[in-house]
Design an enzyme around this catalytic site. Structure first.
Site, short mmCIF file in Angstrom:
data_model
loop_
_atom_site.label_atom_id
_atom_site.label_comp_id
_atom_site.label_asym_id
_atom_site.label_seq_id
_atom_site.Cartn_x
_atom_site.Cartn_y
_atom_site.Cartn_z
CE LYS A 57 44.26 41.89 41.60
NZ LYS A 57 44.06 43.06 42.48
CE1 TYR A 105 46.08 38.73 41.90
CE2 TYR A 105 46.87 38.38 39.66
CZ TYR A 105 46.73 39.19 40.77
OH TYR A 105 47.25 40.47 40.74
CG ASP A 117 40.34 41.12 56.55
OD1 ASP A 117 40.24 41.40 55.35
OD2 ASP A 117 40.31 39.95 56.98
CB SER A 122 46.35 42.32 37.79
OG SER A 122 47.38 41.56 37.21
#
Length: 477
Positions: free
Chosen positions: A385, A381, A288, A368
């Site tokens: 990013k 999200y 992880d 992204s």
């Protein structure tokens, strides 16, 4: 390198040692100064490992060690010194809990004694070992298969293997030291592993290097033509699927030794296995990336297995489903920032010291277009990013003085397992809507991202740092 440290390097190729076989409390019989317990950082499930050596008493009997008290027993190059190997096995099994594991390495008689007994390799060797022979030149030969059959009423043997990959017979180099093999390809080293079961045994090659370094045994299969990442060691997080799988396989094709990390054990192992089957070099390290201990083990394993580290690709990422920002739970929010942002901190924490020491290293962040041109439904999200992009560029500014480069790739939505979450639902209509926003008229593919990652990781990008490359078909124009 001592026998145990050599064995640890082999065992890092098999995640089961860390997740199953060296878990709990154990003992290393005949440990000497190179005890298995010295390598606990590679086996996070190991609580304790007692070193048993001459001052502790008779290794054959393990007097004072309670019956069924240990989760594992390890012995490397000790059984050949016992008066009665079968009796020693009985007692080593005696101290194991039901379901425990015994890992034993013994010297193969043809690799060590080479037709001469008493042994000239070690005069204290009381026995020689072979996996199975109808007849042996040695008057004190023990067939490992016969030894295991003698305890088959109490244990299950999982694997017996001859570990002869690093041995030079009579001073003659192995075939991969002599150029081309008969089929025209360069031969690569077999991955020798010790045997394992509740009780298992192996034959191991001796620590005779004849002028060769241990690192010299890690030879890759080579192909014609220049490879852009030849000689480099790269970690790829989230390498078990999607963009990470594409990057891992492309890096291997370009000559890199790839450490494939993924949260899903089976996924990392599958990708590493497929790379090796295709002639590349890869090693799986599940873990992880949001946990310090896992990232520490990841970097330490890369250095232990391959002896160096050149590139870290921070690809692992996660998201919430496309939905209104206030419908995202706190747990979802925390998970996104742990994986997408905290992981950059942890890989830097553990890789930068090595990069600084050698004044060379590369980080590639897979961020992204969401961090450049955000859209509704993925607010948290998008924010993670954006943080990854700014963090990476700040790293580039701070680490440039150490000749450590940091660059960012911003993919548009791609054909990966996360696509349905980005879209909210995976339907032809929703796909058409996403594709319509991309001028070049398609979603990204893992190969698109891998191509950009190879450039940033290669020496071709030696003067490129702090760059953000949109691989988006024109989405951000």
């Amino acid at each position: 390198m001592h026998e145990c440290s050599k064995a640890v390097a082999r065992r890092l190729h098999d995640a089961r040692f860390a997740t199953r076989w060296f878990v709990g409390d154990g003992i290393d019989v005949g440990a000497g100064g190179d005890s298995l317990g010295n390598y606990r950082e590679f086996f996070p499930g190991m609580r304790t490992c007692r070193a048993w050596d001459l001052p502790d008493g008779d290794a054959q009997l393990l007097e004072g060690v309670a019956d069924e008290s240990l989760d594992f027993v390890h012995s490397s190059h000790c059984l050949e010194h016992m008066r009665e190997p079968a009796v020693a096995l009985d007692h080593w099994i005696r101290v194991l809990k039901p379901g425990g594991h015994l890992v034993v390495i013994v010297p193969d008689e043809d690799l060590y004694e080479q037709g001469v007994f008493p042994s000239t390799f070690n005069t204290d060797h009381k026995w020689t070992f072979t996996i199975a022979k109808f007849a042996s030149w040695s008057p004190r030969s023990v067939n490992v298969t016969d030894l295991m059959n003698g305890v088959s009423d109490r244990v299950q043997t999982v694997k017996i293997e001859l570990l002869d990959a690093s041995y030079r017979f009579a001073g003659i180099p192995r075939i991969d030291r002599r150029g081309r093999s008969p089929n025209g390809d360069r031969s690569s080293r077999a991955s020798g592993r010790p045997t394992i079961s509740r009780c298992a045994a192996a034959s191991g090659a001796p620590n005779r290097r004849d002028g060769e370094s241990d690192a010299g045994n890690d030879r890759e299969t080579t192909t014609e033509g220049a490879m852009r990442l030849e000689g480099k060691v790269a970690i790829v997080t989230g390498g078990g699927s999607g963009f990470g799988e594409g990057i891992s396989k492309r890096f291997a094709q370009e000559g890199a030794k790839v450490v494939v990390n993924d949260l899903v054990d089976a996924a990392a192992e599958r990708v590493a296995r497929e790379i090796v089957a295709a002639g590349g070099k890869a090693h799986a390290v599940p873990g992880d990336v949001s946990k310090d201990a896992d990232v520490s083990r990841l970097v330490a394993t890369a250095l232990a297995v391959y002896g160096d580290l050149h590139v870290v690709v921070n690809n692992a990422g996660t998201t919430h489903r496309n939905k209104p920002m206030l419908d995202v739970s706190e747990d979802e929010f925390d998970r996104i920032y742990r994986v997408n942002v905290k992981s950059l901190y942890l890989t830097a924490k553990h890789a930068v010291p090595h990069f600084r020491a050698k004044r060379n290293g590369v980080f590639v962040t897979i961020a992204s277009t969401a961090g450049v041109r955000p859209r509704p439904g993925l607010t948290w999200y998008n924010g993670s990013k954006g943080a990854a992009i700014v963090t990476s560029r700040s790293m580039a500014a701070e680490l440039a003085k150490d000749n450590i480069r940091v660059n960012v790739i911003n993919p548009v939505a791609g054909e990966t397992a996360m696509l349905a979450q980005f879209m909210g639902e995976d339907t032809p209509e929703m796909r058409a809507k996403f594709v319509a926003s991309i001028p070049l008229g398609r979603l990204s593919q893992p190969s698109d991202i891998a191509t950009a990652a190879v450039f940033f990781a290669s020496d071709e990008a030696a003067f490129v740092t702090g760059a953000c490359l949109e691989v988006d078909g024109g989405r951000c124009v």
